[in-house]
Write an enzyme that holds these catalytic residues in place. Sequence first.
Site, PDB file in Angstrom:
ATOM      1  N   GLU A   1     -21.696  -9.642  63.922  1.00  0.00           N
ATOM      2  CA  GLU A   1     -22.274  -9.570  62.571  1.00  0.00           C
ATOM      3  C   GLU A   1     -22.088  -8.188  61.948  1.00  0.00           C
ATOM      4  OE1 GLU A   1     -26.296 -11.019  62.707  1.00  0.00           O
ATOM      5  OE2 GLU A   1     -25.650 -13.062  63.179  1.00  0.00           O
TER       6      GLU A   1
ATOM      7  N   GLU B   1     -31.859  -5.243  63.741  1.00  0.00           N
ATOM      8  CA  GLU B   1     -31.568  -6.460  64.506  1.00  0.00           C
ATOM      9  C   GLU B   1     -30.364  -7.070  63.809  1.00  0.00           C
ATOM     10  OE1 GLU B   1     -30.678  -9.379  65.359  1.00  0.00           O
ATOM     11  OE2 GLU B   1     -32.441 -10.657  65.593  1.00  0.00           O
TER      12      GLU B   1
END
Length: 696
Positions: free
Chosen positions: A153, A144
């Site tokens: 990210e 995740e």
Amino acid sequence: MKTFCGRANPTTGSMEWLEEGEDYDYHQEIARSRYADMLHDKDRNVKYYQGIRAAVSRVKDRGEKAIVLDIGTGTGLLSMMAASAGADFCYAIEVFKPMANAAVKIVKKNGFSDKIKVINKHSTEVTVGPDGDMQCRANILVTELFDTELIGEGALPSYEHAHKYLVQEGCEAVPHRATVYVQLVESKRMWSWKKLFPVRVEAEDGEKILVPPSEMENCPGVPSVCDIQLNQMPSSDFTTLSDVVTMFSVDFSKPVQSAPTYYRVQLEPVESGKAQIVLSWWDIDMDPSGTINCTMAPYWVKPTSALQWRDHWMQCVYFLPNEEPVLQGEKLLLTAWRDEYSVWYNLQKAREEENKAAEEEHKADVHVESPVCRCRAHLLWNRPRFGELNDQNRTQQYIKALRKVLKKDSVCLCISDGSLLPVLAHYLGAKQVQYFPSRIDLYHPHELWQAFFKANHLEDKIKIIEARPELLKPYHLDDKKISILVGEPFFTTSLLPWHNLYFWYARTAVSTHLASDVTVLPQSASLHMMIVEFQDLWRIRSPCGTCEGFDVQTMDDMIKNSLNFRESKEAEPHPLWEYPSKSLSDPQEVLTFDFTKTVPQHCLSTEGSVNLLRKGKSHGAVLWMEYHLAADISVSTGLVQISNEKGSCEWNPHCKQAVYFFSSVIESEILSDPTAVTYAINFDTKTGEITMDFKL
């Protein structure tokens, strides 16, 4: 080891570096983290669990051992799901040391220490082999690593590395794939976050129109995505020009490329209009068949599904480099460019059948450059600030107030960052206008102003003073005294509403240059407060206890300790137009600040109580500033109105309001309905900071 942290100093209008203890950074990270929000995201957690169970079953059905690699494990939740689904062993990777330590404790508390190994490293540093961090490559990859933009990210480089070095070929992946969707829209409201619109001013010698310089008109803006809660954007604020189309997808079970590339789709507008904005979101399929799907689609795309509220994944607003007029039914090409961490778009008219082979060949060695702001305005003003400067009603309040106070012989000094007030003062008849762009060290904004003045033929009409207020000398003002001191006030370093009180400190610093009968606009400010119940925002600070049957209280305690370390007695900024709330009390004025006088030496404090008029959960207090420009003319940075009997709040969309969460939210206490809230609020004139305490 000491940590240096940047903090806005409201008494100087500057960012200052303060030395903090070694724990400060870690506590900030935890206190402001989105872990609680993720653990409360029921839809995400249920879908991950279903996907993990299915992946473990598929591996077991092949007669293989299920070895899981979980990158960015956080609390260890996904590894515990895998272990309880029957995985033989899990390698849980977490680079943030305090988080990795918490994961070890949580895994142990839930009885999985024999099945899960927590590795405190970046995944690209993990080794495989008899003496390595992992005994062998994994055959199930669980991650995740996503943000609102999907790749912001560093998901792509992490996946690319994992496929090369950490997982077997043909591994199972949860999620299995991600798909990015786009929709072309016209929206004056969203476009006003990127472009400065012309400003019309009725002056004595006719209408004046303030226009932005051409450098600004043609500037692509800044590359960072604008991520917002699109579900709070009313459908009346935009027109959809295209259907929703798939822009690109990434299959995580196969090797992933992170190198820059582009994707292109053909669109046919369903309506004619001005193409300005690309709205975008993604979904993830947890399994190869796509039956377990978790989507970020906004309300008008999936109106039937009960929308899962979440703040860690929202939706993206991308600004096209220029507004493009489009006709219904004409063929358009929309291109998404991306590097490892970000995406941006452009739109062009489709030419007749392009040479596809040439395009594919060109794609192999594509060199992609992200948009860069060249006009400097997008570096000085953030998107809400653009919206504020484009708010005609707000501008009219300042024009109305300036009209009341300006005279033919007025010598005017403006103190505010990136403000249009000096130009308005000139157009409305001030004899002399000087301007402090107080952040003279920030990207040289005076160059921006020179371009601005030139575009409007004002080069010799407004003088920019390149000095700090405390260093102002009579020669800066041509030996004249200031008869009118104006400010919005707005300063780029302000985080909380009261940080713009820097205007008061600057006013104090220049007091020897003010005429004895000086007019200060605004003449005063006031701090207001209201007790609210949030529909959802409380979740970001609320403990979880158990998540999908796993005990994560260690994480709750960790967040609570970090909040108590520093933040619990501080308010935090949030743009409340994105977070529905209901007022439980009337708004109340709690402190006033008189700009006609200098900043006093003593602290300003107040205490009292506020009655709760509506039933509901008292999640916290919201605080904001109001500026009193002249008699009967005020502007508010907070509450616009309470729009119905239920107490629904409408907030100023250009400003962040201050939210003070009550400890009952952080502690998850169940309280009998309180009837009043007592408060104590203190403004420290030495630091410019406000401390507060509330009791239910």
